[in-house]
Motif scaffolding. Structure first.
Motif, PDB file in Angstrom:
ATOM      1  N   SER A  99       0.871  -1.356   0.102  1.00 40.61           N
ATOM      2  CA  SER A  99      -0.254   0.281  -0.083  1.00 40.61           C
ATOM      3  C   SER A  99       0.899   0.742   0.293  1.00 40.61           C
ATOM      4  O   SER A  99       0.913   2.232  -1.028  1.00 40.61           O
ATOM      5  CB  SER A  99      -0.947  -0.340   1.024  1.00 40.61           C
ATOM      6  OG  SER A  99      -1.860  -1.053   0.968  1.00 40.61           O
ATOM      7  N   LEU A 100       2.311   1.372   1.289  1.00 40.84           N
ATOM      8  CA  LEU A 100       2.940   2.491   1.268  1.00 40.84           C
ATOM      9  C   LEU A 100       3.167   2.700  -0.882  1.00 40.84           C
ATOM     10  O   LEU A 100       3.891   3.741  -1.033  1.00 40.84           O
ATOM     11  CB  LEU A 100       3.621   2.008   1.851  1.00 40.84           C
ATOM     12  CG  LEU A 100       4.987   2.848   2.216  1.00 40.84           C
ATOM     13  CD1 LEU A 100       4.809   3.233   3.824  1.00 40.84           C
ATOM     14  CD2 LEU A 100       6.149   3.492   1.569  1.00 40.84           C
ATOM     15  N   LEU A 101       3.680   1.440  -1.154  1.00 40.97           N
ATOM     16  CA  LEU A 101       4.834   1.625  -2.346  1.00 40.97           C
ATOM     17  C   LEU A 101       3.526   1.961  -3.619  1.00 40.97           C
ATOM     18  O   LEU A 101       3.928   3.076  -4.959  1.00 40.97           O
ATOM     19  CB  LEU A 101       5.080  -0.010  -3.122  1.00 40.97           C
ATOM     20  CG  LEU A 101       6.677  -0.316  -2.707  1.00 40.97           C
ATOM     21  CD1 LEU A 101       6.450  -1.950  -2.718  1.00 40.97           C
ATOM     22  CD2 LEU A 101       7.618   0.552  -2.830  1.00 40.97           C
ATOM     23  N   GLU A 102       2.539   1.809  -3.663  1.00 36.33           N
ATOM     24  CA  GLU A 102       1.304   2.085  -4.580  1.00 36.33           C
ATOM     25  C   GLU A 102       0.830   3.244  -4.098  1.00 36.33           C
ATOM     26  O   GLU A 102       0.940   4.266  -5.340  1.00 36.33           O
ATOM     27  CB  GLU A 102       0.196   1.306  -4.270  1.00 36.33           C
ATOM     28  CG  GLU A 102      -0.710   0.957  -4.907  1.00 36.33           C
ATOM     29  CD  GLU A 102      -2.192   0.005  -4.691  1.00 36.33           C
ATOM     30  OE1 GLU A 102      -2.573  -0.575  -5.951  1.00 36.33           O
ATOM     31  OE2 GLU A 102      -2.626   0.669  -3.182  1.00 36.33           O
ATOM     32  N   THR A 103       0.985   4.170  -2.857  1.00 37.31           N
ATOM     33  CA  THR A 103       0.814   5.641  -2.563  1.00 37.31           C
ATOM     34  C   THR A 103       2.159   6.375  -2.898  1.00 37.31           C
ATOM     35  O   THR A 103       2.367   7.704  -3.958  1.00 37.31           O
ATOM     36  CB  THR A 103       0.309   5.998  -1.022  1.00 37.31           C
ATOM     37  OG1 THR A 103      -0.229   4.940  -1.272  1.00 37.31           O
ATOM     38  CG2 THR A 103       0.508   7.500  -1.344  1.00 37.31           C
ATOM     39  N   LEU A 104       3.380   5.954  -3.087  1.00 38.73           N
ATOM     40  CA  LEU A 104       3.766   6.076  -3.031  1.00 38.73           C
ATOM     41  C   LEU A 104       4.404   6.449  -4.750  1.00 38.73           C
ATOM     42  O   LEU A 104       5.471   7.334  -5.235  1.00 38.73           O
ATOM     43  CB  LEU A 104       6.170   6.326  -2.628  1.00 38.73           C
ATOM     44  CG  LEU A 104       7.195   6.484  -2.866  1.00 38.73           C
ATOM     45  CD1 LEU A 104       6.927   7.797  -2.078  1.00 38.73           C
ATOM     46  CD2 LEU A 104       7.954   5.487  -2.043  1.00 38.73           C
ATOM     47  N   HIS A 105       4.477   5.212  -5.652  1.00 38.63           N
ATOM     48  CA  HIS A 105       4.780   5.893  -6.544  1.00 38.63           C
ATOM     49  C   HIS A 105       3.663   6.805  -8.001  1.00 38.63           C
ATOM     50  O   HIS A 105       3.953   7.153  -8.766  1.00 38.63           O
ATOM     51  CB  HIS A 105       4.519   3.544  -6.654  1.00 38.63           C
ATOM     52  CG  HIS A 105       5.650   2.985  -6.824  1.00 38.63           C
ATOM     53  ND1 HIS A 105       5.296   1.309  -7.501  1.00 38.63           N
ATOM     54  CD2 HIS A 105       6.482   3.428  -6.590  1.00 38.63           C
ATOM     55  CE1 HIS A 105       6.850   1.448  -6.328  1.00 38.63           C
ATOM     56  NE2 HIS A 105       7.516   2.046  -6.470  1.00 38.63           N
ATOM     57  N   PHE A 106       2.432   6.317  -6.500  1.00 38.26           N
ATOM     58  CA  PHE A 106       0.881   7.605  -7.667  1.00 38.26           C
ATOM     59  C   PHE A 106       1.680   9.021  -7.288  1.00 38.26           C
ATOM     60  O   PHE A 106       1.989   9.873  -8.890  1.00 38.26           O
ATOM     61  CB  PHE A 106       0.235   7.348  -6.818  1.00 38.26           C
ATOM     62  CG  PHE A 106      -0.747   8.160  -6.952  1.00 38.26           C
ATOM     63  CD1 PHE A 106      -1.654   8.168  -8.677  1.00 38.26           C
ATOM     64  CD2 PHE A 106      -1.276   9.935  -6.366  1.00 38.26           C
ATOM     65  CE1 PHE A 106      -2.767   9.028  -8.868  1.00 38.26           C
ATOM     66  CE2 PHE A 106      -1.885  11.113  -7.081  1.00 38.26           C
ATOM     67  CZ  PHE A 106      -3.031   9.966  -8.148  1.00 38.26           C
ATOM     68  N   ARG A 107       2.647   8.847  -6.742  1.00 38.81           N
ATOM     69  CA  ARG A 107       3.329  10.738  -6.513  1.00 38.81           C
ATOM     70  C   ARG A 107       4.280  10.808  -7.098  1.00 38.81           C
ATOM     71  O   ARG A 107       4.835  12.064  -7.425  1.00 38.81           O
ATOM     72  CB  ARG A 107       3.482  10.946  -4.422  1.00 38.81           C
ATOM     73  CG  ARG A 107       2.201  11.432  -4.033  1.00 38.81           C
ATOM     74  CD  ARG A 107       2.727  11.792  -2.282  1.00 38.81           C
ATOM     75  NE  ARG A 107       3.233  13.050  -2.504  1.00 38.81           N
ATOM     76  CZ  ARG A 107       4.224  13.397  -1.468  1.00 38.81           C
ATOM     77  NH1 ARG A 107       3.426  12.963  -0.246  1.00 38.81           N
ATOM     78  NH2 ARG A 107       4.680  14.366  -1.552  1.00 38.81           N
TER      79      ARG A 107
END
Length: 188
Positions: free
Chosen positions: A121-129
């Motif tokens: 989940s952290l990676l998903e949000t970080l990659h989005f940003r």
């Protein structure tokens, strides 16, 4: 714990893509291809991990090696660091990017006690940003540089390539670990 036929198997699992070799002068199309790989990282990880029994997530693939769970948590830590380094290089003149002891971080309790989904989940949000940031950059922005004690000075073009390669490297590693366990289970 050694699987398969010995040393060659461990080497191919440990370094499934070989070493990082950057494109020194990537084109706009090359850069776009690297950026287009980022959104598929987390779905690919989830797809592989969903097929693994829980016990396999905690099993190291070799003596002294990391488990799938540790690799996923490492990706989250590494990508957070890479994102911050990238932003520093955009706002500072050739900043010295700090390093960290990934081997020691992998021994901390969050690597064993936190479910992999938290890091996904952290990676998903970080990659989005990160993608939003990347899409607004101009070609000259990718010529900005940062430096590390290990790698020396390099451009943001190379930092982007290393970011994607690092994720693909560990995806290939996780896939290899999962496939080896599947082969092992079928032989028993």
């Amino acid at each position: 714990m050694m699987y398969g036929g010995g040393k060659e198997v461990v080497v191919s699992i440990r370094y499934p893509l070989g070493s990082f070799e950057p494109l020194v002068e990537p084109t706009l199309e090359d850069r776009q291809k690297f950026m287009q790989q980022i959104p598929s990282i987390v779905p690919t990880l989830r797809q592989i991990i969903m097929k693994c029994p829980l016990s396999q997530l905690h099993m190291p693939y070799r003596e002294g090696g990391w488990s799938i769970q540790q690799i996923v948590h490492h990706l989250a830590d590494n990508d957070m660091n890479a994102y911050l380094r990238f932003k520093r290089a955009l706002t500072e003149d050739e900043p010295l990017a700090s390093s960290y002891r990934e081997d020691l971080w992998a021994e901390l309790s969050d690597y064993t006690e936190v479910p992999v989904e938290n890091s996904l989940s952290l990676l998903e949000t970080l990659h989005f940003r990160f993608l939003i940031l990347l899409k607004d950059l101009h070609p000259e922005d990718f010529k900005r540089t940062m430096r590390t004690q290990v790698l020396g000075s390099f451009t943001l073009d190379i930092a982007l390539q290393r970011f994607v390669w690092h994720n693909q490297h560990h995806i290939a590693q996780i896939r290899s670990i999962a496939n080896l366990e599947t082969v092992k289970l079928h032989k028993e």
